[in-house]
Design a protein around this motif. Structure first.
Motif, PDB file in Angstrom:
ATOM      1  N   VAL A 228     -14.179  -8.971 -22.561  1.00  0.00           N
ATOM      2  CA  VAL A 228     -13.429  -7.930 -23.260  1.00  0.00           C
ATOM      3  C   VAL A 228     -11.980  -8.188 -23.545  1.00  0.00           C
ATOM      4  N   ILE A 229     -11.369  -8.107 -24.813  1.00  0.00           N
ATOM      5  CA  ILE A 229      -9.852  -8.241 -24.791  1.00  0.00           C
ATOM      6  C   ILE A 229      -9.444  -6.863 -24.759  1.00  0.00           C
ATOM      7  N   MET A 230      -8.596  -6.585 -23.773  1.00  0.00           N
ATOM      8  CA  MET A 230      -8.235  -5.295 -23.790  1.00  0.00           C
ATOM      9  C   MET A 230      -6.689  -5.200 -24.373  1.00  0.00           C
ATOM     10  N   VAL A 231      -6.310  -4.388 -25.157  1.00  0.00           N
ATOM     11  CA  VAL A 231      -5.293  -4.320 -25.740  1.00  0.00           C
ATOM     12  C   VAL A 231      -4.744  -2.603 -25.346  1.00  0.00           C
ATOM     13  N   GLU A 232      -3.404  -2.296 -25.921  1.00  0.00           N
ATOM     14  CA  GLU A 232      -2.869  -1.046 -25.567  1.00  0.00           C
ATOM     15  C   GLU A 232      -2.817   0.131 -26.495  1.00  0.00           C
ATOM     16  N   ASP A 234      -4.662   1.186 -30.504  1.00  0.00           N
ATOM     17  CA  ASP A 234      -5.656   1.088 -31.847  1.00  0.00           C
ATOM     18  C   ASP A 234      -5.172   0.248 -32.816  1.00  0.00           C
ATOM     19  N   THR A 235      -3.884   0.084 -33.070  1.00  0.00           N
ATOM     20  CA  THR A 235      -3.378  -0.580 -34.385  1.00  0.00           C
ATOM     21  C   THR A 235      -3.651  -2.172 -33.673  1.00  0.00           C
ATOM     22  N   GLN A 236      -3.154  -2.471 -32.452  1.00  0.00           N
ATOM     23  CA  GLN A 236      -3.461  -3.841 -31.929  1.00  0.00           C
ATOM     24  C   GLN A 236      -4.732  -4.269 -31.882  1.00  0.00           C
ATOM     25  N   LYS A 237      -5.681  -3.281 -31.782  1.00  0.00           N
ATOM     26  CA  LYS A 237      -7.073  -3.853 -31.864  1.00  0.00           C
ATOM     27  C   LYS A 237      -7.315  -4.359 -33.132  1.00  0.00           C
ATOM     28  N   GLY A 238      -7.082  -3.365 -34.300  1.00  0.00           N
ATOM     29  CA  GLY A 238      -7.394  -3.679 -35.626  1.00  0.00           C
ATOM     30  C   GLY A 238      -6.593  -5.351 -35.900  1.00  0.00           C
ATOM     31  N   ILE A 239      -5.459  -5.572 -35.340  1.00  0.00           N
ATOM     32  CA  ILE A 239      -4.981  -6.855 -35.798  1.00  0.00           C
ATOM     33  C   ILE A 239      -5.800  -7.899 -34.968  1.00  0.00           C
ATOM     34  N   ILE A 240      -6.076  -7.789 -33.743  1.00  0.00           N
ATOM     35  CA  ILE A 240      -6.822  -8.695 -33.033  1.00  0.00           C
ATOM     36  C   ILE A 240      -8.307  -9.220 -33.937  1.00  0.00           C
ATOM     37  N   ILE A 241      -9.066  -7.979 -34.159  1.00  0.00           N
ATOM     38  CA  ILE A 241     -10.412  -8.102 -34.940  1.00  0.00           C
ATOM     39  C   ILE A 241     -10.086  -8.809 -36.243  1.00  0.00           C
ATOM     40  N   HIS A 243      -9.367  -8.909 -40.621  1.00  0.00           N
ATOM     41  CA  HIS A 243     -10.182  -8.721 -41.735  1.00  0.00           C
ATOM     42  C   HIS A 243     -11.601  -9.283 -41.725  1.00  0.00           C
ATOM     43  N   LYS A 244     -12.763  -7.991 -41.438  1.00  0.00           N
ATOM     44  CA  LYS A 244     -14.026  -8.461 -41.239  1.00  0.00           C
ATOM     45  C   LYS A 244     -14.338  -9.315 -40.159  1.00  0.00           C
ATOM     46  N   GLY A 245     -13.490  -9.152 -39.180  1.00  0.00           N
ATOM     47  CA  GLY A 245     -13.559  -9.923 -37.846  1.00  0.00           C
ATOM     48  C   GLY A 245     -13.250 -11.513 -37.930  1.00  0.00           C
ATOM     49  N   ALA A 246     -12.494 -11.664 -38.738  1.00  0.00           N
ATOM     50  CA  ALA A 246     -12.248 -13.210 -39.019  1.00  0.00           C
ATOM     51  C   ALA A 246     -11.130 -13.709 -37.832  1.00  0.00           C
ATOM     52  N   ALA A 247     -10.370 -12.949 -37.548  1.00  0.00           N
ATOM     53  CA  ALA A 247      -9.512 -13.519 -36.672  1.00  0.00           C
ATOM     54  C   ALA A 247     -10.095 -13.648 -35.055  1.00  0.00           C
ATOM     55  N   LEU A 248     -10.715 -12.587 -34.717  1.00  0.00           N
ATOM     56  CA  LEU A 248     -11.572 -12.576 -33.567  1.00  0.00           C
ATOM     57  C   LEU A 248     -12.448 -13.572 -33.255  1.00  0.00           C
ATOM     58  N   LYS A 249     -13.189 -14.165 -34.746  1.00  0.00           N
ATOM     59  CA  LYS A 249     -14.219 -14.942 -34.667  1.00  0.00           C
ATOM     60  C   LYS A 249     -13.438 -16.300 -34.215  1.00  0.00           C
ATOM     61  N   TYR A 272     -15.331  -8.807 -27.399  1.00  0.00           N
ATOM     62  CA  TYR A 272     -15.109  -7.418 -27.725  1.00  0.00           C
ATOM     63  C   TYR A 272     -13.748  -7.035 -27.456  1.00  0.00           C
ATOM     64  N   VAL A 273     -13.251  -6.103 -28.416  1.00  0.00           N
ATOM     65  CA  VAL A 273     -11.997  -5.499 -28.095  1.00  0.00           C
ATOM     66  C   VAL A 273     -12.042  -4.178 -27.668  1.00  0.00           C
ATOM     67  N   LYS A 274     -11.233  -3.663 -26.610  1.00  0.00           N
ATOM     68  CA  LYS A 274     -11.236  -2.341 -26.173  1.00  0.00           C
ATOM     69  C   LYS A 274      -9.723  -1.883 -26.001  1.00  0.00           C
ATOM     70  N   VAL A 275      -9.422  -0.635 -26.296  1.00  0.00           N
ATOM     71  CA  VAL A 275      -8.125   0.013 -26.110  1.00  0.00           C
ATOM     72  C   VAL A 275      -8.135   0.549 -24.611  1.00  0.00           C
ATOM     73  N   ASN A 276      -6.901   0.065 -23.825  1.00  0.00           N
ATOM     74  CA  ASN A 276      -6.668   0.746 -22.776  1.00  0.00           C
ATOM     75  C   ASN A 276      -4.971   0.945 -22.679  1.00  0.00           C
ATOM     76  N   LYS A 277      -4.927   2.370 -22.946  1.00  0.00           N
ATOM     77  CA  LYS A 277      -3.370   2.679 -23.081  1.00  0.00           C
ATOM     78  C   LYS A 277      -2.572   2.236 -22.057  1.00  0.00           C
ATOM     79  N   ASN A 278      -1.448   1.622 -22.280  1.00  0.00           N
ATOM     80  CA  ASN A 278      -0.302   1.306 -21.298  1.00  0.00           C
ATOM     81  C   ASN A 278      -0.881   0.753 -20.016  1.00  0.00           C
ATOM     82  N   TRP A 279      -1.791  -0.305 -20.135  1.00  0.00           N
ATOM     83  CA  TRP A 279      -2.397  -0.842 -18.949  1.00  0.00           C
ATOM     84  C   TRP A 279      -1.227  -1.736 -18.185  1.00  0.00           C
TER      85      TRP A 279
END
Length: 293
Positions: A228-232, A234-241, A243-249, A272-279
Motif C-alpha cells: 500500500v502506498i500511503m499519501v496525505e 486525496d489530490t496526491q492519491k490521484g497523482i500517484i495513480i 490517468h487510467k492508472g498508468a503512473a501507478l503501473k 494500492y494507494v490509500k489516504v492517511n491524513k498528515n501521517w
C-alpha cells in the motif's frame, strides 16, 4: 587467529553520496539512491564479512533542520549513530563548507573515536579545487583522516575500506557471518517502491509517501507481494495513480524489475494507494512505519 569487528557509521548532509558508498562497500543495493535530498529515512545496517573481520556499516539520513515530526525521528537515527560507532565516517562533497547542524559538527570534531573524512565527487573537480578543499577540511576537522574519493566511480573506495579494516577493534562477530543486513525483506520492498516514486514524481509527492507491504508470500519460484502506498491527501492519491492508472503501473513495473534482481526470483506485485491524513506528524503512524523507536 584474531578477529576484528565494529560499527562504522556514515553521516553527512543530504545527497553527498552516503548510500552510494555503503552500497559500494556491501556490494548490494541496500540503500536507495536518487538525486533528490532526504532519500534515506531510516538507519540501515549493511554487514560486510571476511574470514577475520566483520564490518557493520550504518547509512543514516542526511543531516537537516527538522520541520516536522518525521524529520525529528530521522535526526534521532543520526544521533544514535554517534552512540555506538567504533569508527565515524563524515562524508562531504566538493564545494561543501559546513554541516547543516552545528551541534553534530561539534560532536565530530570532539569525537574520541577515529574519524575518516571522505571528500566525495572529486570527479567533478580539478586539481586546484581539490587541494583547496583538502586544506580547508584539514583545518576544519583536525582530528580526521582525509580521503578524496568518488563513490560512484569507486575511486579510492578500496583504500578507504582497507583503512577501516586496519582501525577495527578486536572483537567477535556481532551478527551471523551469512547475514547481509538487519532489515527484513519487506523493508527492501518498501524502499524499492519508494525509490521509484522518488524517480517518477516531483515536488511534494515523494516526501508525502510511505509504503506498507501487507503481504509477502515466498514460494520456490515466485514471491507474491501486496503493498500500500500511503499519501496525505486525496489530490496526491490521484497523482500517484495517474490517468487510467498508468503512473501507478509504471511504479509497479519498475519496482518489480529491481526486486527480481534483488531476490533472484520472479515477483508478482500489487500496488494500492490509500489516504492517511498528515501521517508525517502522527506519532502512532510514525511508530507503525518504523520511526520513533
Amino acid at each position: 587467529m584474531s578477529h576484528k569487528a565494529g560499527f562504522v557509521n556514515i553521516i553527512g548532509n543530504p545527497n553527498v553520496g552516503k548510500s552510494t558508498l555503503m552500497n559500494a562497500f556491501v556490494g548490494e543495493r541496500l540503500s536507495i539512491i536518487t538525486s533528490k535530498a532526504q532519500t534515506t529515512r531510516h538507519r540501515i545496517l549493511g554487514i560486510v564479512n571476511g574470514e577475520d573481520f566483520q564490518l557493520v556499516l550504518s547509512d543514516t539520513p542526511g543531516i537537516i533542520k527538522p520541520a516536522y515530526e518525521m524529520q525529528e525521528s530521522m535526526m534521532n537515527f543520526v544521533k544514535s549513530a554517534f552512540e555506538d560507532a567504533d569508527i565515524l565516517i563524515y562524508m562531504v562533497e566538493i564545494g561543501e563548507q559546513d554541516l547543516k547542524d552545528e551541534a553534530f559538527f561539534n560532536k565530530i570534531i570532539h569525537a574520541k573515536i577515529p574519524v575518516l573524512l571522505l571528500l566525495n565527487k572529486i570527479d567533478n573537480s580539478n586539481q586546484e579545487q581539490l587541494e583547496q578543499q583538502v586544506s580547508f577540511w584539514k583545518e576544519k576537522v583536525p582530528n580526521a583522516e582525509i580521503f578524496p574519493i568518488s563513490a560512484l566511480q569507486n575511486f579510492n573506495v578500496p583504500e578507504v575500506f582497507g583503512r577501516i579494516i586496519d582501525l577495527l577493534p578486536e572483537s567477535p562477530a556481532y551478527y551471523p557471518k551469512d547475514q547481509l543486513t538487519d532489515k527484513p525483506e519487506r523493508f527492501f520492498v518498501n524502499e524499492t517502491i519508494r525509490e521509484k516514486i522518488l524517480l517518477n514524481y516531483s515536488k511534494e509527492i515523494p516526501y508525502a509517501v510511505e509504503i506498507v507491504t501487507e503481504e509477502f508470500h515466498e514460494d520456490e519460484k515466485i514471491i507474491r507481494i501486496r503493498s500500500v502506498i500511503m499519501v496525505e491527501r486525496d489530490t496526491q492519491k490521484g497523482i500517484i495513480i495517474g490517468h487510467k492508472g498508468a503512473a501507478l503501473k509504471k511504479v509497479g513495473t519498475d519496482a518489480r524489475a529491481d526486486l527480481e534482481k534483488f531476490f533472484g526470483k520472479q515477483i508478482h506485485i500489487e500496488l494500492y494507494v490509500k489516504v492517511n491524513k498528515n501521517w508525517r506528524s502522527n506519532a502512532n503512524m510514525l511508530k507503525r512505519f518504523g520511526y520513533n523507536q
